[in-house]
Design a protein around this motif. Structure first.
Motif, PDB file in Angstrom:
ATOM      1  N   VAL A   1       0.852  -1.193   0.000  1.00 48.67           N
ATOM      2  CA  VAL A   1       0.000   0.000   0.000  1.00 48.67           C
ATOM      3  C   VAL A   1       0.885   1.238   0.000  1.00 48.67           C
ATOM      4  CG1 VAL A   1      -1.782   1.292   1.212  1.00 48.67           C
ATOM      5  CG2 VAL A   1      -1.818  -1.219   1.228  1.00 48.67           C
TER       6      VAL A   1
ATOM      7  N   LYS B   1      -3.197   8.930  -4.183  1.00 47.67           N
ATOM      8  CA  LYS B   1      -4.100   8.354  -5.178  1.00 47.67           C
ATOM      9  C   LYS B   1      -3.293   7.709  -6.306  1.00 47.67           C
ATOM     10  CE  LYS B   1      -8.085   9.938  -3.540  1.00 47.67           C
ATOM     11  NZ  LYS B   1      -9.043   8.952  -3.048  1.00 47.67           N
TER      12      LYS B   1
ATOM     13  N   THR C   1     -11.117   1.370 -11.123  1.00 51.26           N
ATOM     14  CA  THR C   1     -10.629   1.865  -9.834  1.00 51.26           C
ATOM     15  C   THR C   1      -9.137   2.163  -9.865  1.00 51.26           C
ATOM     16  OG1 THR C   1     -10.385  -0.413  -9.195  1.00 51.26           O
ATOM     17  CG2 THR C   1     -12.368   0.709  -8.434  1.00 51.26           C
TER      18      THR C   1
ATOM     19  N   GLU D   1      -7.353   1.976  -6.250  1.00 53.59           N
ATOM     20  CA  GLU D   1      -7.581   3.154  -5.419  1.00 53.59           C
ATOM     21  C   GLU D   1      -8.226   2.755  -4.106  1.00 53.59           C
ATOM     22  OE1 GLU D   1      -9.404   6.312  -7.493  1.00 53.59           O
ATOM     23  OE2 GLU D   1      -9.833   7.445  -5.666  1.00 53.59           O
ATOM     24  N   GLU D   2      -7.659   3.267  -3.002  1.00 50.96           N
ATOM     25  CA  GLU D   2      -8.283   3.096  -1.693  1.00 50.96           C
ATOM     26  C   GLU D   2      -8.372   4.465  -1.054  1.00 50.96           C
ATOM     27  OE1 GLU D   2      -5.911   0.217   0.341  1.00 50.96           O
ATOM     28  OE2 GLU D   2      -6.965  -1.477  -0.590  1.00 50.96           O
ATOM     29  N   LYS D   3      -8.837   4.489   0.172  1.00 49.04           N
ATOM     30  CA  LYS D   3      -9.008   5.782   0.806  1.00 49.04           C
ATOM     31  C   LYS D   3      -7.654   6.473   0.973  1.00 49.04           C
ATOM     32  CE  LYS D   3     -11.687   5.526   4.448  1.00 49.04           C
ATOM     33  NZ  LYS D   3     -11.727   5.490   5.908  1.00 49.04           N
TER      34      LYS D   3
ATOM     35  N   THR E   1      -3.045   3.962  -2.337  1.00 43.26           N
ATOM     36  CA  THR E   1      -3.168   3.077  -3.487  1.00 43.26           C
ATOM     37  C   THR E   1      -2.637   1.703  -3.113  1.00 43.26           C
ATOM     38  OG1 THR E   1      -2.756   4.953  -4.904  1.00 43.26           O
ATOM     39  CG2 THR E   1      -2.569   2.775  -5.922  1.00 43.26           C
ATOM     40  N   ARG E   2      -3.428   0.712  -3.389  1.00 42.80           N
ATOM     41  CA  ARG E   2      -2.959  -0.662  -3.164  1.00 42.80           C
ATOM     42  C   ARG E   2      -2.305  -1.152  -4.442  1.00 42.80           C
ATOM     43  NH1 ARG E   2      -3.627  -4.780   0.426  1.00 42.80           N
ATOM     44  NH2 ARG E   2      -4.874  -3.433   1.755  1.00 42.80           N
TER      45      ARG E   2
END
Lengths: 371, 521
Positions: free
Chosen positions: B130, B134, B160, B481-483, B486-487
């Motif tokens: 992670v 963004k 995403t 995309e994660e909160k 970025t994973r």
């Protein structure tokens, strides 16, 4: 210190390491393991120095006997790879190097007990067979730059094959269950015969030690004379019975070995992988250095790149066995035990190419000498 | 219906030759039969193998076993029809096996890599990481890292985030075929050599010139022998020109060539002369260091090429190569002693002489006589001279010197030992050579196929390297995309040595997380 003292030290070190590795196998004490590795490294270092000294000894003789040579030619011609003794030393050196790399990479000492015996036996064979350790001038046929490349690469590949032999054998020990299983019979009988032959040769040495001048006389005149081929019929029948009984015992109690190997943290998959990887490295090196460079050298020296002489033919047989190994993985149902058997047989072919052709076939007809 | 059946037979044959089972069976058959050929000695007099068989089967059974083995071709098995048949089968198997699999492998190599679906990502083992920010922000960093790892990549926009995908070494999948091709090249080269080449020998005495070489032949009758000698003589006179020799005989060239083939005579098309042959020994020992022949090529009565050859360094002229292979003494030959005489104060003078010849040391009355010669002189315990070998291991001459008819002194002068050359009066007599009594044994070869074999060897080296040390690697990197972060999900495949690719990927990811300032995995 001269080279033979250092060779002696390394021989002792490897035999000692073998004992410690076996102890480690039995007790799994990590301090014992560290001791085994330390002794092996000490043997390796002393052997490395001994090889370098031997090289300088050759160099000194070469420059004295042919002062007109340039420095580079003298160094190349002095490489300690010119007879059976020196090639065995180099083989053991490669084997130990390969083993130490595996020990480091896979972080396991479990193979030590299976690799150091090969090293110890090879070095003991030098003394038992009484082969020449003299520093002799290079005969005209060997005065070629191909000598270094050809012999070095051949022995590098031989040592990778020796590694695959050890791991292949361990794989078989680990994977076989029933005494009636053909893979089980194969590994017990093969190792049984191996030990019997070595023991019988040891007896020959003990009985006729002083009379044995060269490996050829050992094979021609004294091989098994103390046991199977003894003048007294009673002795020979007795030793045959003992041999059969011993092989039977190995077959009967082979499971104990399985327990020991099994109690260890090596998976069969890892053994299979190392067997494959060693052969995948050794095969191209053997093809290029052993077969192709050998053919080019023969072409330059004698005008024939291939003449089907026993040495060449046995190299080709070895090559076919390993080609068989690599292709049999593509066959259905040929993974695992069957492939491991092929790996073990491959190394038997290597031993025959290397020693058998020079020693055994030369006993049958006058082919080759100990060059 | 009929056609269908035919097709299935062809298919069956094709499948038979395309199978790896056949390959494995052939490996085993060629290997096992070859073993026999290393035990039974090849191409030797029957007695040798009879003796060998007697060791295994007893004296009485040996002849019967010999007969069986002989009729099966085991006495020259590597040239027997069935062994050559096995090799040809092997070649056919190799060709068809490769052709059979090539289209599939070619497709695998050509097929362009595509982005993975969610499902596929699940199935391939994956690594995750992670990163802060963004996808649009970290995109560039990730891209640089992939490039740094040696991959050029394509990108796809996803709902995403992004997916980067890349592959390397597509064509390494063909390494196996390159290796297989090289084996065919080597076999082909060997066949060219057998058909168009020549392998023979020539024992060339010092000072003699030959225009022919010889192949080992069978037994000949007396007439045949004299015919053979006549042909050799004519070929010698024409510098090995078969056409000219045929014209002189009054027969056509083809007839003559057939006869030559039968007698094992091979015209060189030029002449070769041995100017000298010497064995050099290691200083202060009896170990031979070098066998050297000085050779001259003659064409049109002109010396066109000169070279001295040693083992491992042959002479090649007009595609014919001469190798130093042996040497020996010419029976009943009388040569010339070459002596270099240097008076105490004077210039050296070289003289050629025979046994019992007399010579004068220039500027003196001292007369020498060459009384005796030994090719290999040694002294026994009582200091009596004797000859220990027939070869020229330590050539020596016995010289007797007299002045005004009175014998002054005598002694042995050895070619290899300069300390024996000096005379009591300070003159020097060097024994340079006993010339014209040795022959050099040359192996003669012409093999137009050898370059094909060498090419095959090179192709094999390349093929093996690709096959065993390179692989077809694929790598997919997904940016999800994660909160506020970025994973990164990485999936990879390799047709060989997956661990190496994994290690490389791990390194790449470690670098990424470091650049992020210690993002968590």
């Amino acid at each position: 210190m001269n080279s033979s003292t250092l060779f002696g030290i390394s021989t002792m070190a490897y035999i000692l390491a073998m004992i410690i590795y076996i102890t480690y196998l039995a007790f799994r004490n990590s301090q014992v393991g560290i001791a085994a590795t330390t002794v092996t490294i000490a043997g390796f270092v002393s052997q490395t120095i001994a090889i370098v000294i031997r090289w300088t000894e050759h160099y000194a003789q070469w420059t004295m006997m042919s002062p007109e040579s340039t420095f580079i030619v003298s160094v190349l011609r002095s490489a300690p790879l010119r007879n059976l003794f020196e090639s065995l030393i180099f083989f053991v050196w490669c084997l130990i190097l390969g083993y130490l790399i595996i020990e480091l990479k896979y972080k396991t000492r479990s193979f030590g007990a299976f690799v150091t015996p090969i090293a110890g036996l090879a070095l003991a064979f030098i003394d038992i067979s009484g082969m020449s350790k003299e520093i002799e001038p290079l005969v005209p046929a060997l005065q070629s730059n191909w000598l270094l490349a050809h012999v070095m690469m051949s022995f590098i590949s031989y040592s990778t094959f020796a590694l695959s032999f050890s791991t292949g054998l361990m794989y078989l020990i680990l994977k076989t269950d029933k005494r009636t299983e053909s893979s089980y019979i194969f590994w017990t009988v093969t190792s049984g015969i191996f030990i019997v032959v070595l023991f019988a040769m040891g007896l020959d040495y003990l009985s006729f030690g002083l009379a044995i001048k060269t490996p050829e006389t050992l094979i021609k005149s004294y091989l098994f004379k103390a046991s199977f081929l003894n003048k007294s019929v009673a002795v020979s029948i007795f030793s045959l019975l003992i041999a059969v009984a011993f092989i039977f015992m190995v077959w009967k109690y082979g499971h104990i070995l399985k327990k020991i190997v099994g109690s260890f943290s090596i998976s069969a998959e890892m053994l299979d992988e190392i067997t494959y990887k060693s052969i995948a490295i050794g095969f191209p090196i053997f093809t290029l250095g052993g077969l192709i460079f050998g053919a080019i050298w023969a072409d330059q020296a004698w005008g024939v790149y291939w003449s089907w002489d026993p040495k060449e033919t046995w190299s080709l047989i070895t090559w076919f066995v390993y080609a068989f190994f690599l292709h049999s993985r593509l066959l259905r149902g040929w993974r695992g035990k069957k492939v491991a058997i092929v790996a073990v047989m491959g190394f038997i072919a290597v031993i025959f190419t290397y020693l058998g052709v020079n020693l055994l076939l030369s006993g049958l007809h006058a082919y080759g000498s100990l060059e | 219906m009929e056609e269908n059946k035919n097709k299935s037979i062809i298919d069956k044959i094709w499948n038979f030759f395309a199978s790896i089972t056949l390959a494995v069976v052939l490996f085993a058959l060629i290997g096992l039969t070859s073993i026999v050929g290393t035990i039974v000695e090849q191409n030797v007099a029957p007695e040798k193998n009879l003796k060998l068989l007697a060791k295994f089967f007893g004296d009485s059974n040996a002849p019967a076993f010999y007969k069986i083995l002989d009729s099966l071709g085991f006495m020259d098995m590597y040239h027997s029809w069935w062994f050559i048949g096995l090799l040809l089968l092997f070649a056919a198997n190799l060709i068809i096996c490769s052709l059979d699999r090539l289209p599939r492998i070619w497709k695998l190599a050509k097929e362009a890599i595509k982005p993975l679906t969610d499902e596929q990502f699940k199935n391939l083992g994956k690594k995750e990481l992670v990163l802060k920010g963004k996808p649009d922000k970290v995109k560039e960093t990730v891209g640089t890292a992939i490039k740094h790892a040696g991959f050029k990549f394509l990108e796809a926009k996803e709902a995403t985030g992004y997916q980067f995908y890349s592959e390397k070494g597509n064509y390494t999948r063909l390494g196996v075929y390159i290796t297989h091709l090289s084996i065919l090249l080597i076999l082909g080269g060997a066949i060219i050599g057998i058909i168009f080449g020549f392998k023979g020998y020539l024992n060339l005495p010092e000072g003699k010139t030959y225009s022919v070489a010889f192949a080992p032949g069978g037994f000949l009758s007396r007439e045949e022998e004299s015919e053979m000698e006549a042909i050799i003589e004519r070929l010698q006179a024409t510098e090995g020109n078969a056409k000219e020799a045929a014209r002189q005989f009054g027969v056509d060239e083809k007839t003559l060539r057939t006869k030559m083939k039968r007698y094992g005579i091979w015209p060189l098309g030029f002449s070769i002369r041995c100017d000298n042959f010497l064995v050099d020994f290691y200083k202060g020992s009896n170990m031979p260091k070098e066998y050297r022949s000085w050779l001259t090529i003659i064409k049109g009565n002109k010396e066109v090429f000169k070279k001295s050859i040693v083992v491992n360094d042959p002479l090649t002229y007009n595609d014919v190569t001469f190798y130093q292979s042996s040497f020996g003494m010419v029976p009943n030959a009388h040569g010339e002693f070459i002596m270099k005489i240097t008076p105490k104060s004077g210039a050296p003078e070289t003289r050629q002489m025979h046994r019992d010849d007399k010579f004068i040391i220039p500027g003196t009355d001292l007369q020498g006589t060459l009384k005796d010669f030994s090719p290999a002189l040694s002294f026994d315990a009582n200091n009596r001279p004797f000859t220990f070998a027939e070869q020229m291991n330590n050539p020596a001459v016995f010289l007797e010197f007299s002045e005004k008819g009175k014998t002054k002194y005598s002694g042995w002068i050895m070619k290899r030992y300069p300390q024996t050359w000096g005379l009591p009066d300070g003159h020097t007599v060097e024994f340079v050579d006993y010339w014209g009594v040795e022959y050099t044994g040359l192996q003669v070869r012409k093999d137009p196929g050898v370059w094909v074999v060498y090419l095959g060897c090179m192709v094999m080296a390349v093929g093996l390297y690709i096959t065993f040390f390179m692989s077809h690697k694929k790598i997919w990197v997904r940016l999800l995309e994660e909160k506020n972060s970025t994973r990164i999900i990485v999936a990879l495949t390799a047709n060989k040595n997956r661990t190496a690719l994994e290690a490389k990927t791990d390194k790449m990811m470690a670098l990424l997380s470091k650049s992020d300032g210690g993002g968590k995995q």
